[in-house]
Design a protein around this motif. Sequence first.
Motif, PDB file in Angstrom:
ATOM      1  N   UNK A  19      27.904 -82.232  21.697  1.00  0.00           N
ATOM      2  CA  UNK A  19      28.182 -83.152  20.587  1.00  0.00           C
ATOM      3  C   UNK A  19      27.680 -82.574  19.266  1.00  0.00           C
ATOM      4  N   UNK A  20      26.576 -81.829  19.304  1.00  0.00           N
ATOM      5  CA  UNK A  20      26.086 -81.169  18.086  1.00  0.00           C
ATOM      6  C   UNK A  20      27.063 -80.091  17.620  1.00  0.00           C
ATOM      7  N   UNK A  21      27.635 -79.350  18.554  1.00  0.00           N
ATOM      8  CA  UNK A  21      28.626 -78.328  18.190  1.00  0.00           C
ATOM      9  C   UNK A  21      29.859 -78.975  17.566  1.00  0.00           C
ATOM     10  N   UNK A  22      30.303 -80.073  18.155  1.00  0.00           N
ATOM     11  CA  UNK A  22      31.462 -80.780  17.599  1.00  0.00           C
ATOM     12  C   UNK A  22      31.141 -81.318  16.210  1.00  0.00           C
ATOM     13  N   UNK A  23      29.972 -81.921  16.053  1.00  0.00           N
ATOM     14  CA  UNK A  23      29.573 -82.466  14.746  1.00  0.00           C
ATOM     15  C   UNK A  23      29.493 -81.362  13.702  1.00  0.00           C
ATOM     16  N   UNK A  24      28.950 -80.216  14.080  1.00  0.00           N
ATOM     17  CA  UNK A  24      28.843 -79.086  13.136  1.00  0.00           C
ATOM     18  C   UNK A  24      30.229 -78.580  12.753  1.00  0.00           C
ATOM     19  N   UNK A  25      31.128 -78.489  13.720  1.00  0.00           N
ATOM     20  CA  UNK A  25      32.491 -78.031  13.433  1.00  0.00           C
ATOM     21  C   UNK A  25      33.211 -79.013  12.513  1.00  0.00           C
ATOM     22  N   UNK A  26      33.021 -80.306  12.763  1.00  0.00           N
ATOM     23  CA  UNK A  26      33.642 -81.310  11.907  1.00  0.00           C
ATOM     24  C   UNK A  26      33.052 -81.281  10.497  1.00  0.00           C
ATOM     25  N   UNK A  27      31.742 -81.127  10.404  1.00  0.00           N
ATOM     26  CA  UNK A  27      31.084 -81.074   9.086  1.00  0.00           C
ATOM     27  C   UNK A  27      31.560 -79.853   8.295  1.00  0.00           C
ATOM     28  N   UNK A  28      31.806 -78.749   9.013  1.00  0.00           N
ATOM     29  CA  UNK A  28      32.288 -77.524   8.364  1.00  0.00           C
ATOM     30  C   UNK A  28      33.789 -77.582   8.084  1.00  0.00           C
ATOM     31  N   UNK A  29      34.411 -78.687   8.497  1.00  0.00           N
ATOM     32  CA  UNK A  29      35.849 -78.891   8.322  1.00  0.00           C
ATOM     33  C   UNK A  29      36.674 -77.810   9.029  1.00  0.00           C
ATOM     34  N   UNK A  30      36.186 -77.411  10.206  1.00  0.00           N
ATOM     35  CA  UNK A  30      36.909 -76.440  11.020  1.00  0.00           C
ATOM     36  C   UNK A  30      38.159 -77.096  11.604  1.00  0.00           C
ATOM     37  N   UNK A  31      39.192 -76.306  11.785  1.00  0.00           N
ATOM     38  CA  UNK A  31      40.410 -76.811  12.411  1.00  0.00           C
ATOM     39  C   UNK A  31      40.274 -76.819  13.930  1.00  0.00           C
TER      40      UNK A  31
END
Length: 76
Positions: free
Chosen positions: A31-43
């Motif tokens: 969940x931390x990896x997903x949150x970080x990816x979302x915060x970085x606006x990764x596709x």
Amino acid sequence: MAKKLPEMENIVEGEINNLKMKLSKIRTFDSLHIAAAEEAKADVLLTTDDKLEKIAGKLELKVRVMNPLKFAWEEI
């Protein structure tokens, strides 16, 4: 008609997603990896964790969670 508060909508949306993640049994580090990816606006978030990919596919995330090989085949 009441005026919508964008900040409140974002907070509520975030809390709903947090609850969905808790209910989906996603592990803490995932969940931390997903949150970080979302915060970085990764596709896309690439992972070889098939369980994470399957669970994430059932959630309304801002980032797609995919296996690197599947991603490569889609992009070719």
